[in-house]
Design a protein around this motif. Structure first.
Motif, PDB file in Angstrom:
ATOM      1  N   VAL A  88       1.462  57.118 123.919  1.00 58.97           N
ATOM      2  CA  VAL A  88       2.375  58.352 124.376  1.00 58.97           C
ATOM      3  C   VAL A  88       2.546  58.249 125.981  1.00 58.97           C
ATOM      4  O   VAL A  88       1.450  57.987 126.647  1.00 58.97           O
ATOM      5  N   VAL A 108       5.408  56.872 121.582  1.00 64.00           N
ATOM      6  CA  VAL A 108       6.093  58.133 121.431  1.00 64.00           C
ATOM      7  C   VAL A 108       6.390  58.518 122.784  1.00 64.00           C
ATOM      8  O   VAL A 108       5.421  58.771 123.462  1.00 64.00           O
ATOM      9  N   GLU A 109       7.612  58.527 123.043  1.00 59.85           N
ATOM     10  CA  GLU A 109       7.818  58.961 124.406  1.00 59.85           C
ATOM     11  C   GLU A 109       7.895  60.540 124.722  1.00 59.85           C
ATOM     12  O   GLU A 109       7.911  61.385 124.025  1.00 59.85           O
ATOM     13  N   LYS A 110       7.297  60.713 126.082  1.00 59.33           N
ATOM     14  CA  LYS A 110       7.317  62.133 126.537  1.00 59.33           C
ATOM     15  C   LYS A 110       8.654  62.465 127.167  1.00 59.33           C
ATOM     16  O   LYS A 110       9.169  61.529 127.424  1.00 59.33           O
ATOM     17  N   LEU A 112       6.670  65.010 124.552  1.00 59.83           N
ATOM     18  CA  LEU A 112       6.599  64.982 123.037  1.00 59.83           C
ATOM     19  C   LEU A 112       7.051  66.226 122.488  1.00 59.83           C
ATOM     20  O   LEU A 112       7.189  67.327 122.658  1.00 59.83           O
ATOM     21  N   GLU A 113       7.355  65.816 121.086  1.00 62.80           N
ATOM     22  CA  GLU A 113       7.856  66.843 120.262  1.00 62.80           C
ATOM     23  C   GLU A 113       6.570  66.506 119.001  1.00 62.80           C
ATOM     24  O   GLU A 113       6.454  65.423 118.496  1.00 62.80           O
ATOM     25  N   GLU A 115       6.431  66.984 116.114  1.00 64.84           N
ATOM     26  CA  GLU A 115       6.993  66.542 114.809  1.00 64.84           C
ATOM     27  C   GLU A 115       6.910  65.107 114.790  1.00 64.84           C
ATOM     28  O   GLU A 115       6.680  64.404 113.794  1.00 64.84           O
ATOM     29  N   THR A 116       7.432  64.608 115.785  1.00 69.34           N
ATOM     30  CA  THR A 116       7.972  63.197 116.184  1.00 69.34           C
ATOM     31  C   THR A 116       6.422  62.416 115.865  1.00 69.34           C
ATOM     32  O   THR A 116       6.346  61.336 115.487  1.00 69.34           O
ATOM     33  N   LEU A 117       5.604  63.026 116.647  1.00 71.69           N
ATOM     34  CA  LEU A 117       4.187  62.331 116.776  1.00 71.69           C
ATOM     35  C   LEU A 117       3.588  62.675 115.401  1.00 71.69           C
ATOM     36  O   LEU A 117       2.912  61.488 115.019  1.00 71.69           O
ATOM     37  N   ALA A 119       4.921  62.673 112.379  1.00 70.01           N
ATOM     38  CA  ALA A 119       5.665  61.721 111.595  1.00 70.01           C
ATOM     39  C   ALA A 119       5.187  60.109 111.978  1.00 70.01           C
ATOM     40  O   ALA A 119       4.876  59.100 111.157  1.00 70.01           O
ATOM     41  N   ALA A 120       5.171  59.702 113.203  1.00 68.38           N
ATOM     42  CA  ALA A 120       4.584  58.358 113.568  1.00 68.38           C
ATOM     43  C   ALA A 120       3.219  58.148 113.124  1.00 68.38           C
ATOM     44  O   ALA A 120       2.831  57.243 112.765  1.00 68.38           O
ATOM     45  N   ASP A 123       3.261  57.619 109.559  1.00 69.19           N
ATOM     46  CA  ASP A 123       3.674  56.237 109.362  1.00 69.19           C
ATOM     47  C   ASP A 123       2.517  55.260 109.457  1.00 69.19           C
ATOM     48  O   ASP A 123       2.196  54.227 108.742  1.00 69.19           O
TER      49      ASP A 123
END
Length: 130
Positions: A88, A108-110, A112-113, A115-117, A119-120, A123
């Motif tokens: 991050v 994952v770019e700041k 941060l959300e 939900e995005t993290l 999901a990553a 995955d």
């Protein structure tokens, strides 16, 4: 309900970030999603931790005081720790993107959300698709 699934321990997510508020917020969101969470304020603190759970995942802030997230991952790999990792960071430079790609670690770019993290992480824990 399949008893095998319910008896498995959830993966442990190791969050390394020097910002206490970020650590607490991520720990809260990840815990709500059913993960075990351990937080560390530095790469050095994580490197002192023995026995990282092989079913887990690393979430590493790239810009840390002391050793960077990337250097932390390099040291873990030298110790044969094969946990998948996510970096991050905000505004990653091309060199960071290249290094993360070589390490097989998405960025994952700041800002941060959660939900995005999350999901990553899901995955990454599923592994490569065939």
């Amino acid at each position: 309900m399949d008893q095998r699934v319910s008896s498995l321990a959830p993966p442990t997510i190791y969050v390394v970030d020097d910002d206490d508020g970020v650590r607490r917020a991520l720990a809260f969101a990840l815990d709500l999603d059913g993960f075990e969470v351990e937080t560390f304020e530095s790469g050095e603190a994580l490197l002192l931790r023995d026995g990282l759970d092989a079913a887990g995942c690393l979430v590493l802030d790239e810009r840390l005081p002391g050793i960077s997230g990337l250097d932390t991952l390099r040291q873990l790999r030298a110790r044969q720790v094969a946990l998948p990792a996510i970096f991050v960071t905000s505004h990653p430079k091309p060199l960071m993107r290249d290094a993360a790609a070589r390490a097989g670690a998405p960025i994952v770019e700041k800002p941060l959300e959660a939900e995005t993290l999350i999901a990553a992480i899901h995955d990454l824990l599923r592994g490569p698709t065939r």
